[in-house]
Scaffold this motif. Structure first.
Motif, PDB file in Angstrom:
ATOM      1  N   MET A  78       0.658  -1.290   0.055  1.00 33.48           N
ATOM      2  CA  MET A  78       0.042  -0.158  -0.049  1.00 33.48           C
ATOM      3  C   MET A  78       0.824   1.373  -0.049  1.00 33.48           C
ATOM      4  SD  MET A  78      -2.924  -1.005  -0.459  1.00 33.48           S
ATOM      5  CE  MET A  78      -3.716   0.499  -0.506  1.00 33.48           C
ATOM      6  N   PRO A  79       2.176   1.305   0.740  1.00 32.92           N
ATOM      7  CA  PRO A  79       2.836   2.491   0.585  1.00 32.92           C
ATOM      8  C   PRO A  79       3.429   3.001  -1.033  1.00 32.92           C
ATOM      9  CG  PRO A  79       3.715   1.495   2.600  1.00 32.92           C
ATOM     10  CD  PRO A  79       2.486   0.368   1.777  1.00 32.92           C
ATOM     11  N   ARG A  80       3.456   1.710  -1.742  1.00 36.31           N
ATOM     12  CA  ARG A  80       3.646   1.898  -3.055  1.00 36.31           C
ATOM     13  C   ARG A  80       2.419   2.149  -4.122  1.00 36.31           C
ATOM     14  NH1 ARG A  80       7.456  -1.507  -0.582  1.00 36.31           N
ATOM     15  NH2 ARG A  80       9.557  -0.861  -0.843  1.00 36.31           N
ATOM     16  N   ALA A 104       7.634   4.506  -8.757  1.00 34.80           N
ATOM     17  CA  ALA A 104       8.578   5.303  -9.693  1.00 34.80           C
ATOM     18  C   ALA A 104       8.633   4.474 -10.987  1.00 34.80           C
ATOM     19  CB  ALA A 104       9.871   5.578  -8.965  1.00 34.80           C
ATOM     20  N   VAL A 105       9.356   5.076 -11.896  1.00 37.27           N
ATOM     21  CA  VAL A 105       9.496   4.271 -13.332  1.00 37.27           C
ATOM     22  C   VAL A 105      10.606   2.822 -12.932  1.00 37.27           C
ATOM     23  CG1 VAL A 105      10.814   4.432 -15.781  1.00 37.27           C
ATOM     24  CG2 VAL A 105       9.447   6.225 -14.950  1.00 37.27           C
ATOM     25  N   GLU A 106      11.397   3.217 -12.114  1.00 41.96           N
ATOM     26  CA  GLU A 106      12.503   1.960 -11.613  1.00 41.96           C
ATOM     27  C   GLU A 106      12.058   0.944 -10.885  1.00 41.96           C
ATOM     28  OE1 GLU A 106      13.477   5.566  -8.929  1.00 41.96           O
ATOM     29  OE2 GLU A 106      12.853   5.280 -11.057  1.00 41.96           O
ATOM     30  N   ASP A 107      10.581   1.284 -10.582  1.00 45.11           N
ATOM     31  CA  ASP A 107      10.051   0.219  -9.599  1.00 45.11           C
ATOM     32  C   ASP A 107       9.084  -0.843 -10.295  1.00 45.11           C
ATOM     33  OD1 ASP A 107      10.545   1.220  -7.270  1.00 45.11           O
ATOM     34  OD2 ASP A 107       9.192   2.871  -7.254  1.00 45.11           O
ATOM     35  N   ILE A 108       9.216  -0.577 -11.746  1.00 44.59           N
ATOM     36  CA  ILE A 108       8.327  -1.298 -12.677  1.00 44.59           C
ATOM     37  C   ILE A 108       9.244  -2.128 -13.684  1.00 44.59           C
ATOM     38  CG2 ILE A 108       6.443  -1.757 -14.100  1.00 44.59           C
ATOM     39  CD1 ILE A 108       5.628   1.420 -13.016  1.00 44.59           C
ATOM     40  N   VAL A 109       9.277  -3.535 -13.738  1.00 44.17           N
ATOM     41  CA  VAL A 109      10.231  -4.196 -14.628  1.00 44.17           C
ATOM     42  C   VAL A 109       9.293  -5.055 -15.533  1.00 44.17           C
ATOM     43  CG1 VAL A 109      11.820  -5.809 -14.893  1.00 44.17           C
ATOM     44  CG2 VAL A 109      12.059  -4.192 -13.161  1.00 44.17           C
ATOM     45  N   LEU A 162       4.312  -7.791 -15.911  1.00 43.13           N
ATOM     46  CA  LEU A 162       4.953  -6.733 -15.108  1.00 43.13           C
ATOM     47  C   LEU A 162       5.134  -7.351 -13.614  1.00 43.13           C
ATOM     48  CD1 LEU A 162       2.689  -3.659 -15.916  1.00 43.13           C
ATOM     49  CD2 LEU A 162       4.976  -4.269 -17.165  1.00 43.13           C
ATOM     50  N   VAL A 163       6.204  -6.709 -13.221  1.00 42.55           N
ATOM     51  CA  VAL A 163       6.542  -7.104 -11.606  1.00 42.55           C
ATOM     52  C   VAL A 163       6.997  -5.781 -11.200  1.00 42.55           C
ATOM     53  CG1 VAL A 163       9.032  -7.734 -12.216  1.00 42.55           C
ATOM     54  CG2 VAL A 163       7.945  -8.532 -10.100  1.00 42.55           C
ATOM     55  N   THR A 164       6.797  -5.541  -9.916  1.00 43.39           N
ATOM     56  CA  THR A 164       7.226  -4.178  -9.340  1.00 43.39           C
ATOM     57  C   THR A 164       7.963  -4.792  -7.906  1.00 43.39           C
ATOM     58  OG1 THR A 164       5.194  -3.919  -7.617  1.00 43.39           O
ATOM     59  CG2 THR A 164       5.067  -3.357 -10.045  1.00 43.39           C
ATOM     60  N   THR A 165       8.427  -3.342  -7.327  1.00 41.21           N
ATOM     61  CA  THR A 165       9.207  -3.482  -6.021  1.00 41.21           C
ATOM     62  C   THR A 165       8.313  -4.230  -5.133  1.00 41.21           C
ATOM     63  OG1 THR A 165      10.651  -1.743  -6.914  1.00 41.21           O
ATOM     64  CG2 THR A 165      10.641  -2.353  -4.336  1.00 41.21           C
ATOM     65  N   ALA A 166       6.788  -3.570  -5.115  1.00 38.41           N
ATOM     66  CA  ALA A 166       5.958  -4.076  -4.044  1.00 38.41           C
ATOM     67  C   ALA A 166       5.610  -5.727  -4.287  1.00 38.41           C
ATOM     68  CB  ALA A 166       4.719  -3.373  -4.513  1.00 38.41           C
ATOM     69  N   GLN A 169      -3.017  -3.898 -12.923  1.00 39.45           N
ATOM     70  CA  GLN A 169      -4.027  -3.090 -12.180  1.00 39.45           C
ATOM     71  C   GLN A 169      -3.391  -2.225 -11.124  1.00 39.45           C
ATOM     72  OE1 GLN A 169      -4.747  -5.976 -12.868  1.00 39.45           O
ATOM     73  NE2 GLN A 169      -6.683  -6.203 -14.163  1.00 39.45           N
ATOM     74  N   PHE A 170      -2.583  -2.588 -10.572  1.00 40.19           N
ATOM     75  CA  PHE A 170      -1.856  -2.137  -9.500  1.00 40.19           C
ATOM     76  C   PHE A 170      -0.784  -0.913  -9.920  1.00 40.19           C
ATOM     77  CE2 PHE A 170       2.090  -1.573  -6.762  1.00 40.19           C
ATOM     78  CZ  PHE A 170       1.609  -1.373  -5.539  1.00 40.19           C
ATOM     79  N   VAL A 171      -0.031  -1.379 -11.066  1.00 37.60           N
ATOM     80  CA  VAL A 171       0.647  -0.273 -11.703  1.00 37.60           C
ATOM     81  C   VAL A 171      -0.119   0.748 -12.376  1.00 37.60           C
ATOM     82  CG1 VAL A 171       2.068  -0.135 -13.585  1.00 37.60           C
ATOM     83  CG2 VAL A 171       2.485  -2.089 -12.442  1.00 37.60           C
ATOM     84  N   HIS A 172      -1.419   0.579 -12.614  1.00 38.46           N
ATOM     85  CA  HIS A 172      -2.368   1.747 -13.262  1.00 38.46           C
ATOM     86  C   HIS A 172      -3.121   2.560 -12.298  1.00 38.46           C
ATOM     87  CE1 HIS A 172      -1.287  -0.382 -16.926  1.00 38.46           C
ATOM     88  NE2 HIS A 172      -1.139   0.922 -17.541  1.00 38.46           N
ATOM     89  N   GLY A 173      -2.779   2.124 -10.954  1.00 33.16           N
ATOM     90  CA  GLY A 173      -3.578   2.700  -9.927  1.00 33.16           C
ATOM     91  C   GLY A 173      -5.066   2.208  -9.744  1.00 33.16           C
ATOM     92  N   ASP A 174      -5.354   1.304 -10.323  1.00 37.87           N
ATOM     93  CA  ASP A 174      -6.724   0.552 -10.028  1.00 37.87           C
ATOM     94  C   ASP A 174      -6.739  -0.351  -8.675  1.00 37.87           C
ATOM     95  OD1 ASP A 174      -8.665  -1.163 -10.144  1.00 37.87           O
ATOM     96  OD2 ASP A 174      -8.603  -1.259 -12.310  1.00 37.87           O
TER      97      ASP A 174
END
Length: 330
Positions: free
Chosen positions: A81-83, A88-93, A101-105, A159-164
């Motif tokens: 939730m904090p993310r 940030a761009v570097e949080d998404i790969v 996609l995979v994120t730091t979260a 969905q997470f990446v797009h703020g959904d």
């Protein structure tokens, strides 16, 4: 405590609404299916036909289910939730393409849950989506003797990446392919669904029942998203684009299973078998009164090797209808 998980003999399927449609998985072998016809006895519960009936359940009497719930909530509160809407761009790969996609979260939450869950159940192992991506051999734990936590830290990463807010953390506890308990947590929506083998399913403490579609109702069906299907899979799934059925691309698989358990969605049709996407939701649906099956009539196995596509549905009759259409096109 987890005593309620041992209310059935190991290897038994979870009860579903239509008792006539239950097949004991110990009776299903490679020679039992001779064609793709879906009969009344081929919509079954959730377990692994290869060995589950012979396995003794581990002693889980000391496992505190409330502590598992708290660990999942803490991982989401600390790492996810904090993310949310703060990446940030570097949080998404990208993993395997622009839609995968995979994120730091994802990574941090899985690491958090791996430590917390194995501490709650010493000797247990974790099969997590990100760990398997790094080392496919991690999947072998599903065939071993140790209890296994199956983890999808952020189901619905796109969905997470797009703020959904339509994403969830999925956790299931299994032993030798037999699902024992599951948790589906949607932190942005404030939803926690829990299922225990043989003890039912709840959403935020309220019992869940799938119910059945109204007679002659148009069935709402969530299918594998077209971004993640090949041409042959698209062709088979297109069989659901017919009278009386309204197919749509799925979002978070875990939340689609929750929609079925709540009676808000009639069925799914999925063409991939990653255990972290399906384990928690399949147990949730079955414990809420639903059914599932694959196009060859065998139960879906979290250990893999399934005939695809497969379905989960509000009741056995709906599952048979979906499987019949898919099998005819397969």
């Amino acid at each position: 405590m987890i005593e309620a998980l041992r209310t059935q003999e190991p290897g038994d399927t979870t009860n579903i609404t239509d008792a006539a449609a239950v097949t004991h998985v110990a009776d299903v072998t490679d020679t039992d299916v001779t064609d793709t016809a879906v009969t009344d006895t081929e919509v079954t519960g959730v377990a692994d036909a290869a060995g589950a009936s012979m396995a003794l359940s581990p002693d889980l009497s000391g496992l505190d289910l409330a502590a598992v719930d708290a660990a999942i909530r803490r991982a989401a509160a600390d790492e996810i939730m904090p993310r949310f809407r703060q990446l940030a761009v570097e949080d998404i790969v990208e993993k395997n393409g622009p839609h995968d996609l995979v994120t730091t979260a994802d990574r941090r939450a899985e690491e958090h849950l791996t430590v917390a869950l194995t501490a709650l159940l010493p000797g247990s192992l974790v099969v997590g989506e990100e760990a398997v991506h790094a080392d496919p051999g991690v999947l072998d734990a599903l065939h071993g003797d140790a209890p296994v936590w199956i983890v999808d830290p952020v189901d619905g990463t796109r969905q997470f990446v797009h703020g959904d807010p339509g994403f969830a953390t999925l956790v299931a506890l299994a032993h030798r392919g037999e699902l024992l308990a599951s948790w589906t947590y949607a932190p942005a929506l404030g939803l926690m669904a829990v299922a225990r083998r043989g003890a039912g399913a709840e959403l935020n403490g309220v019992p869940l029942r799938t119910g059945s579609p109204a007679p002659d109702a148009i069935l709402d069906v969530a299918t594998s998203h077209y971004d993640f299907t090949d041409n042959d899979q698209k062709r088979v799934l297109a069989a659901l684009d017919t009278g009386g059925i309204a197919p749509r691309p799925c979002g978070s698989a875990g939340l689609e299973y929750l929609h079925i358990a709540r009676g808000d969605l009639d069925a799914t049709a999925f063409s991939w078998e990653n255990p972290w996407d399906h384990a928690a939701g399949l147990l949730l649906v079955h414990e809420a009164g639903g059914a599932s099956g694959t196009v060859t009539g065998r139960p879906f196995r979290i250990t893999g090797g399934n005939a695809l596509p497969f379905t989960a549905a509000r009741d056995a009759e709906t599952a048979r209808r979906i499987l019949g259409l898919l099998a005819a096109a397969n």
